[in-house]
Design an enzyme around this catalytic site. Sequence first.
Site, PDB file in Angstrom:
ATOM      1  N   ASP A 293       0.866  -1.175   0.000  1.00 50.24           N
ATOM      2  CA  ASP A 293       0.000   0.000   0.000  1.00 50.24           C
ATOM      3  C   ASP A 293       0.911   1.236   0.000  1.00 50.24           C
ATOM      4  OD1 ASP A 293      -3.204   0.612   1.624  1.00 50.24           O
ATOM      5  OD2 ASP A 293      -2.109   1.735   0.103  1.00 50.24           O
TER       6      ASP A 293
HETATM    7  C1  GLC Z   1      -4.401   4.257  -0.033  1.00 47.59           C
HETATM    8  C2  GLC Z   1      -5.310   3.118   0.365  1.00 47.59           C
HETATM    9  C3  GLC Z   1      -5.444   2.043  -0.665  1.00 47.59           C
HETATM   10  C4  GLC Z   1      -5.393   2.675  -2.038  1.00 47.59           C
HETATM   11  C5  GLC Z   1      -3.989   3.216  -2.232  1.00 47.59           C
HETATM   12  C6  GLC Z   1      -3.805   3.897  -3.579  1.00 47.59           C
HETATM   13  O1  GLC Z   1      -3.571   4.590   1.016  1.00 47.59           O
HETATM   14  O2  GLC Z   1      -5.008   2.473   1.593  1.00 47.59           O
HETATM   15  O3  GLC Z   1      -6.674   1.360  -0.423  1.00 47.59           O
HETATM   16  O4  GLC Z   1      -5.692   1.706  -3.029  1.00 47.59           O
HETATM   17  O5  GLC Z   1      -3.608   4.109  -1.198  1.00 47.59           O
HETATM   18  O6  GLC Z   1      -4.581   5.038  -3.653  1.00 47.59           O
END
Ligand code: GLC
Length: 751
Positions: A293
């Site tokens: 993430d």
């Molecule tokens: C965010 C979220 C994740 C998302 C990613 C990209 O922090 O936790 O669910 O897909 O970043 O935006």
Amino acid sequence: MTTSTKSNIFIVSILILSVLGCKNPKPNVKLSETVFDSKVDSLMNLMTLEEKIGQTAMYSGGWSVTGPTVSTNNKKYIKEGNVGAMLNVYSVKGTRELQKLAVEETRLGIPLLFGYDVIHGFKTIFPINLGLAASWDLEDIEKGSRIAAEEASAVGIHWTFAPMVDIARDPRWGRISEGAGEDVYLGSKIAKAYVKGFQGDDLSKHNTILACAKHFVGYGAAQAGRDYHTVNMGEGELRNVYLPPFKAAVDAGVETFMTAFNEVNGVPATGNSFIYRDILRDEWDFKGFVLSDYTAIFEMVQHGFAVDNKDSARLAMNAGIDMDMMGDVNRLYLKELVDEGKVDVAYIEDACRRILLTKFKLGLFDDPYRYCDEDREKEVIYKPEFLQAARHSAAISSVLLKNNDEALPLSSEKTIALLGPLVKDKENILGNWGAAGDRKGKAISVYEGIQEYLTDSKIIYAQGCDIETDDESKFNDAVIAAKKADMVVMVMGEDYDMSGEAASRTNIKLPGNQTKFIKRIREAVPNKKIVLVLMNGRPLDLSEEDTLADAILETWFPGTMGGNGVADVLFGTYNPSGKLTVTFPRNLGQVPIYYNMKNTGRPIPASNPHEDYKSHYLDSPNTPLYVFGHGLSYTTFEYSDFKLSAETIGMSDSLTASATITNTGDYDGHEVVQLYVHDKVGSVTRPVKELKGFEKIFLKKGESKTVSFDLKVEDLKFYNSKMEFTVEPGEFEIAIKGTSDFDFEHVFTLE
Ligand code: GLC
């Protein structure tokens, strides 16, 4: 030599190598036996270590902000061959520009992947996922994500960071809005529906996109519902509750996974080889690739698990995390770590191979610009049938929580006072994770939806209050409106930013002075019907509202066509059929509370809820306000004639349970028929109820239908204390109902 010549040489060399089938290096992973394996290996043979590391890095194009800002020089990194994927870039023009840099200005011309959070729609926004789940309509969920993929792929997006399949049982957690709620069985079915919708049946088609099961794992169990907080749970809970929806996504063929921000029992998910190598790879044989993430890799320093960013790169790659989203640690440190013998180059090659294989599957090596079609971009977005589908999803996702004295459906003969801060809202209605949805006017407000049913002369509008302030200056106008009208409809709820990521609340009541406002209206018109329409991203404590309103319709955040969908329910064009997939507590003190809890050694007897020395509260019942599986209709359904194909079955048998459902009311309607079992005795204690099947049926008024469920012994398995996935002989209670609020009446024995 021009760049285009270079890339042509590259493509020719790939073709020659793949035809000659050059000596494939012994892959360190069992690649899915695909036609691309030899091509991937041929390309790998041409790549330097730096180029392989380059594939494991992802950067944000910044068109949406979905995490902390980190300064990066994307175009420079792309031209250096240091980028495998980009997120938060969309439009044909935007993706083509960056793709051109990768394909025409790098040595090997390896195309980029473009990912984006297409969670419940791209431009045509569907209800938030907790709402979509409440439809219990797997076909509709698949259809909605198929539409999302059509729109997203038309603007150059190859990959969505969805479905979010985290089981969630704490309404303080803002991200409960993004998932399917509290139940393992339903959550697993819904996970599959999303994956099928996004990926379709052929990833090489230009209108299918990669799905991404996230956030692996346990994110929904964050302590105190506080986002990113610590997660501690036994392996049994992990395996029986939090892992199954992810396994379902793997079984559905999901191509990618995303890590969770949280630690799991002391080890951050993003550095946790138990869940990524032992479970995901070895036990489940997952062949796709894993994305961290957003900056989750270097956040292991904050976790106190990595010494520094370089150490975090080591931990993540060794744990099996193939790509670094926005951490910029793979680019900076992996080469050094290999040279220092701290990261096995085979891990990097495995990661690179998986990422390249995915790009081949998408057809990006045949045509890196296949998702960059301006004509398609113009014709696909907001197709009328997409908007109609979103309207339907908004209607079938709505849950009728209460409807005393048939306050609903509304009559077009009545004059209504239409009150509340969300009546004319066109921004919050999209909910959180609204992707590229238009919050400036495209969405249909509830006001506009109601205008399709009522002439303006029959609508008296007054905002009355704000979402979040304590300002009472608008109360009086609303009181006047209520006194003039035949009945009252109030559209209240949360701001869309009060749920979603980093949006936990310690108070789950309606924000601001909304409840006070509802009380004021109730006092002003004690004998008029009040209908409360809610927009919110989590279960709310509605204990007071339940005493004030005659009817309560939960619409979640119903999306671009939300106003129409909600009005279709309010006026009975669509007879509400939604059922809660998450428990609504009476108060925050009960949390966590969910239907499939354990019985304890001192359960409270129904006959005497306040018996001493029993598991209860001094100041609240144990029961929630609205249970999992609850949802009313404008008609009524009667369950009768429950039958079992046998009273006793053996380990190799299956059992058929059936019941007859009759529409005993005055409206045709849908009913979600639910099958529950209770394993009465186990070598580990078992939940008091478990959903093991459901079927959504349609019955005309007066019509009956017999619904049957075939229950296999396999369906009764669970992980015991030795982590064996097993089933044990004994008595099982079983029932077919329209809610989880019932007492069992039937038993079968498994020998
Ligand atoms: C965010 C979220 C994740 C998302 C990613 C990209 O922090 O936790 O669910 O897909 O970043 O935006």
